[in-house]
Design a protein around this motif. Structure first.
Motif, short mmCIF file in Angstrom:
data_model
loop_
_atom_site.label_atom_id
_atom_site.label_comp_id
_atom_site.label_asym_id
_atom_site.label_seq_id
_atom_site.Cartn_x
_atom_site.Cartn_y
_atom_site.Cartn_z
N LEU A 46 1.66 32.01 4.44
CA LEU A 46 2.63 31.34 5.31
C LEU A 46 2.29 29.87 5.52
O LEU A 46 2.88 29.21 6.38
N GLY A 47 1.34 29.36 4.73
CA GLY A 47 1.04 27.94 4.77
C GLY A 47 0.10 27.52 5.86
O GLY A 47 -0.02 26.33 6.16
N ARG A 48 -0.61 28.49 6.46
CA ARG A 48 -1.57 28.12 7.51
C ARG A 48 -2.82 27.48 6.89
O ARG A 48 -3.05 27.56 5.68
N VAL A 70 14.18 37.80 -0.95
CA VAL A 70 14.86 36.67 -0.32
C VAL A 70 16.34 36.68 -0.67
O VAL A 70 16.71 36.93 -1.83
N ASP A 71 17.16 36.41 0.32
CA ASP A 71 18.59 36.24 0.08
C ASP A 71 18.79 34.92 -0.67
O ASP A 71 18.41 33.86 -0.17
N PRO A 72 19.38 34.95 -1.88
CA PRO A 72 19.55 33.71 -2.65
C PRO A 72 20.34 32.63 -1.92
O PRO A 72 20.22 31.45 -2.25
N ALA A 73 21.16 33.05 -0.93
CA ALA A 73 21.97 32.07 -0.20
C ALA A 73 21.27 31.58 1.06
O ALA A 73 21.84 30.79 1.82
N SER A 74 20.05 32.05 1.34
CA SER A 74 19.36 31.71 2.58
C SER A 74 18.74 30.32 2.51
O SER A 74 18.56 29.74 1.43
N ALA A 75 18.38 29.80 3.70
CA ALA A 75 17.72 28.49 3.77
C ALA A 75 16.36 28.53 3.09
O ALA A 75 15.93 27.54 2.50
N ALA A 76 15.69 29.69 3.16
CA ALA A 76 14.38 29.81 2.53
C ALA A 76 14.51 29.66 1.01
O ALA A 76 13.71 28.96 0.37
N ALA A 83 11.91 22.83 -4.12
CA ALA A 83 10.51 22.55 -4.49
C ALA A 83 10.22 22.94 -5.93
O ALA A 83 9.09 22.78 -6.39
N GLY A 84 11.23 23.46 -6.64
CA GLY A 84 11.05 23.82 -8.04
C GLY A 84 10.74 25.28 -8.27
O GLY A 84 10.52 25.70 -9.41
N ALA A 85 10.71 26.10 -7.21
CA ALA A 85 10.41 27.52 -7.35
C ALA A 85 11.58 28.24 -8.02
O ALA A 85 12.73 27.82 -7.91
N ALA A 107 -1.59 26.13 -3.72
CA ALA A 107 -0.44 26.98 -3.39
C ALA A 107 0.55 26.95 -4.54
O ALA A 107 0.79 25.90 -5.15
N HIS A 108 1.13 28.11 -4.83
CA HIS A 108 2.18 28.23 -5.85
C HIS A 108 3.33 29.04 -5.26
O HIS A 108 3.12 30.01 -4.53
N LEU A 109 4.53 28.61 -5.60
CA LEU A 109 5.72 29.29 -5.10
C LEU A 109 6.71 29.44 -6.25
O LEU A 109 7.11 28.44 -6.85
N GLY A 110 7.07 30.67 -6.56
CA GLY A 110 8.01 30.91 -7.65
C GLY A 110 7.55 30.32 -8.96
O GLY A 110 8.36 29.79 -9.73
N GLY A 111 6.22 30.37 -9.23
CA GLY A 111 5.69 29.86 -10.48
C GLY A 111 5.45 28.37 -10.53
O GLY A 111 5.06 27.83 -11.56
N ARG A 112 5.65 27.68 -9.43
CA ARG A 112 5.49 26.22 -9.40
C ARG A 112 4.46 25.83 -8.32
O ARG A 112 4.51 26.35 -7.20
N GLY A 113 3.53 24.96 -8.70
CA GLY A 113 2.58 24.46 -7.72
C GLY A 113 3.29 23.64 -6.65
O GLY A 113 4.10 22.77 -6.98
N VAL A 114 2.99 23.90 -5.38
CA VAL A 114 3.65 23.20 -4.27
C VAL A 114 2.62 22.82 -3.22
O VAL A 114 1.55 23.42 -3.14
N PRO A 115 2.91 21.83 -2.39
CA PRO A 115 2.03 21.52 -1.27
C PRO A 115 2.01 22.67 -0.26
O PRO A 115 2.96 23.45 -0.15
N GLN A 116 0.94 22.74 0.48
CA GLN A 116 0.80 23.76 1.52
C GLN A 116 1.96 23.68 2.50
O GLN A 116 2.47 24.72 2.98
N ALA A 117 2.42 22.48 2.80
CA ALA A 117 3.49 22.30 3.79
C ALA A 117 4.78 22.98 3.34
O ALA A 117 5.56 23.45 4.17
N VAL A 118 5.02 23.04 2.02
CA VAL A 118 6.24 23.69 1.53
C VAL A 118 6.18 25.18 1.81
O VAL A 118 7.19 25.79 2.22
N LEU A 119 5.01 25.79 1.60
CA LEU A 119 4.86 27.21 1.95
C LEU A 119 5.20 27.43 3.42
O LEU A 119 5.88 28.39 3.78
N ALA A 120 4.69 26.54 4.27
CA ALA A 120 4.95 26.68 5.71
C ALA A 120 6.44 26.57 6.01
O ALA A 120 6.98 27.31 6.84
N GLN A 121 7.13 25.64 5.34
CA GLN A 121 8.56 25.46 5.60
C GLN A 121 9.36 26.68 5.17
O GLN A 121 10.27 27.12 5.86
N VAL A 122 9.02 27.25 4.01
CA VAL A 122 9.73 28.44 3.53
C VAL A 122 9.39 29.63 4.42
O VAL A 122 10.27 30.41 4.80
#
Length: 573
Positions: A46-48, A70-76, A83-85, A107-122
């Motif tokens: 969760l990006g902690r 995840v709902d594809p239409a959701s904000a997450a 972020a490229g996920a 941190a990686h999200l959906g196969g893409r390296g992302v900043p920790q803050a992006v994990l927290a936002q999602v």
């Protein structure tokens, strides 16, 4: 929701997979078995903040992998894709977090390296975590106001958004008006200086290139006699005196040379070409001679004109020195100063515009603020009643929650009042702010009651993440209160995915899915392996509840009590 969490090398966990499903999932186990590490792993997803100290001794790094549906239409999903996920075809999103023993995390999200803050936002859109830290935040007036505004419903939240936008604009306009009023005298002084400077430029009226043309004319008039004498001398040298004979003039000399060569030119083409060129020279010298005469006749001394030129050049020089040094600088300054003067002159008009707009915004604030106050007053009564009713079901029958609106005297950033939640913990007790006098167990139940009220109230405007995680929500709770905590968690589980780490069998009995975390020995060290996170059902679940009840999973009386507890939880839903 969270579909699965895989953990490697984290604390006592060597390697474990935690399957999660819809509804209420309870995670239990002996103290120190690794339940907390499961939540630590989730917090990493969760990006902690990562703590290298949680990496298992001997492991180079800890790895946590989570699968989210995840709902594809959701904000997450939108934020993740930004972020490229990449979401899988079935709508799952893979999140991975690694923490090196040396201290670095990735941190990686959906196969893409992302900043920790992006994990927290999602994660903020996917999971709500409640623990003791969240109980502390519940004491915050801002969190209490947020809970009330959320409970008040979507229309109220729209009014609040309008109020906040007006409040933000009000601050900008006030600052601008203050600047306009404070610096009005300075602007008037600056405008007057600009007017004086422009008036001087307008009086002198310099023309582009005038300084250069005046310099050229002044030079001619200042040397008129020298120029005339030189022109006449040159003319005489070319043409000779009027009564000259022989070769005294350049024209006569060239003509003499041409005639001499012309007599023999027919015998040599090269010499004939030179004769032609001499003819051209003769024509050119003759033209220059004529022009020199005309020039000498035109050069006249004009002392009055010369004095006027000197005066004009001095005037232009003084003006140029005041604005950069050249006449071009003067022209550029005049253009810029004219625009500045227009802007300064608009200051009074702008001040009037800002005053009018400020009055309109203040009217909006007054109207929206009144609507906010009315909606909050109505919602405060309903929320207090709903939470009080929930508290009665959580073995706090005599407890009473009050939601108090305290006027702040003038409109503020969030309206005309502060929100204060107060708890009377038992009959006859005075109501006190949640931050004063409420125990950890009482705060746990108030927090749970609030979540249930926000999630189940028909008019609630809560836009809640699909997953709730509760850690130690049953702290300080036992007996009948524990049963009611379990019942409320199960009720919330009908609205969303709920995960609770608990040591109370009364809570675990209400779970739709029951996971047990145990430890084994590996090379003399405690470790949770892949087989040590078990989904228990049937007799195994009864045995786990019996262990939680008495510490002995094979006690006949404990097993009977556990079976009875499980049966009552099913009936009580």
């Amino acid at each position: 929701m969270i579909e699965e969490i895989r953990i490697e090398g984290l604390g006592v966990i060597g390697s474990a997979t935690v399957p999660l499903g819809p509804g209420l999932t309870a995670i239990t186990g002996e103290t120190g078995a690794g339940k907390t590490m499961v939540l630590t792993g989730l917090s990493l997803l969760l990006g902690r903040k990562a703590d290298p100290g949680t990496v298992r001794a001997g492991s180079p790094q800890a790895t946590v992998e989570g699968r989210f549906v995840v709902d594809p239409a959701s904000a997450a999903a939108t934020r993740a894709e930004e972020a490229g996920a990449v979401l899988d075809d079935d709508g799952t999103l893979l999140a991975v977090r690694t923490v090196a023993a040396a201290g670095r995390s990735r941190a990686h999200l959906g196969g893409r390296g992302v900043p920790q803050a992006v994990l927290a936002q999602v994660a903020e859109e996917l999971v709500t975590v409640h623990g003791q830290a969240d109980q502390a935040r519940l004491r915050s007036p801002s969190r209490q106001r947020l809970a009330l505004d959320t409970f008040a419903g979507p229309e109220h939240l729209e009014v609040l958004a309008s109020y906040r936008a007006a409040w933000s604009e009000h601050g900008v306009l006030e600052a601008e008006l203050d600047d306009l009023v404070t610096h009005a005298r300075d602007r008037a002084r600056q405008a007057e200086l600009l007017r004086l400077g422009l008036a001087e430029v307008e009086r002198i009226a310099p023309q582009p290139g005038e300084d250069e043309s005046l310099a050229a004319e002044s030079s001619r008039l200042g040397h008129a006699e020298d120029l005339r004498t030189a022109a006449l001398t040159a003319q005489l040298a070319l043409a000779g005196p009027e009564d000259a004979t022989g070769l005294e003039g350049a024209i006569a000399a060239v003509e003499h040379a041409r005639r001499t060569l012309d007599q023999v030119a027919e015998h040599d083409e090269a010499l004939a070409a030179l004769v032609g060129r001499l003819a051209e020279v003769g024509y050119l010298v003759n033209d220059v001679t004529v022009e020199l005469g005309a020039y000498a006749d035109g050069v006249q001394s004009d002392p009055a004109r010369l004095a006027a030129l000197h005066a004009r050049r001095a005037e232009l020089t003084t003006l140029a020195r005041s604005h950069g040094g050249t006449l071009a600088d003067v022209m550029a300054w005049a253009d810029e100063a004219g625009q500045q003067l227009l802007d300064l002159d608009r200051g009074e008009d702008r001040t009037a515009e800002v005053r009018d707009r400020l009055a309109a915004v203040e009217a909006t604030l007054e109207a929206d603020g009144a609507r906010l106050s009315a909606a909050r007053a109505e919602a405060a009564h309903r929320l207090a009643a709903a939470v009080t009713e929930e508290l009665a079901g959580l073995a706090m029958a005599a407890a009473r929650l009050e939601v108090v609106l305290e006027p702040v005297g003038s409109l503020g950033a969030w309206g005309a009042e502060e929100v204060s939640m107060r708890l009377a913990a038992h009959a006859g007790a005075p109501s006190r702010p949640l931050g004063q006098g409420a125990s950890g167990g009482e705060l746990s139940r108030v927090m749970l009651a609030l979540e249930v009220a926000l999630a189940t109230a028909p008019t609630s405007g809560a836009a809640r993440p699909p997953t709730f995680v509760f850690d130690e929500v049953d702290a300080g709770v036992g007996g009948r209160a524990a049963v009611e905590v379990g019942r409320r968690l199960a009720e919330l589980g009908r609205q969303a995915q709920v995960v609770v780490v608990t040591h109370l069998p009364q809570v675990a009995a209400f779970a739709d899915q029951h996971l047990v975390v145990t430890k084994s020995q590996d090379a003399g060290a405690d470790v949770v392996t892949a087989s040590d996170v078990r989904l228990v059902e049937g007799e195994q679940r009864v045995a786990e509840l019996a262990r939680m009840l008495s510490g002995q999973e094979d006690s006949t009386s404990a097993l009977e009590h556990a079976a009875e507890l499980l049966e009552r939880s099913v009936v009580g839903r």
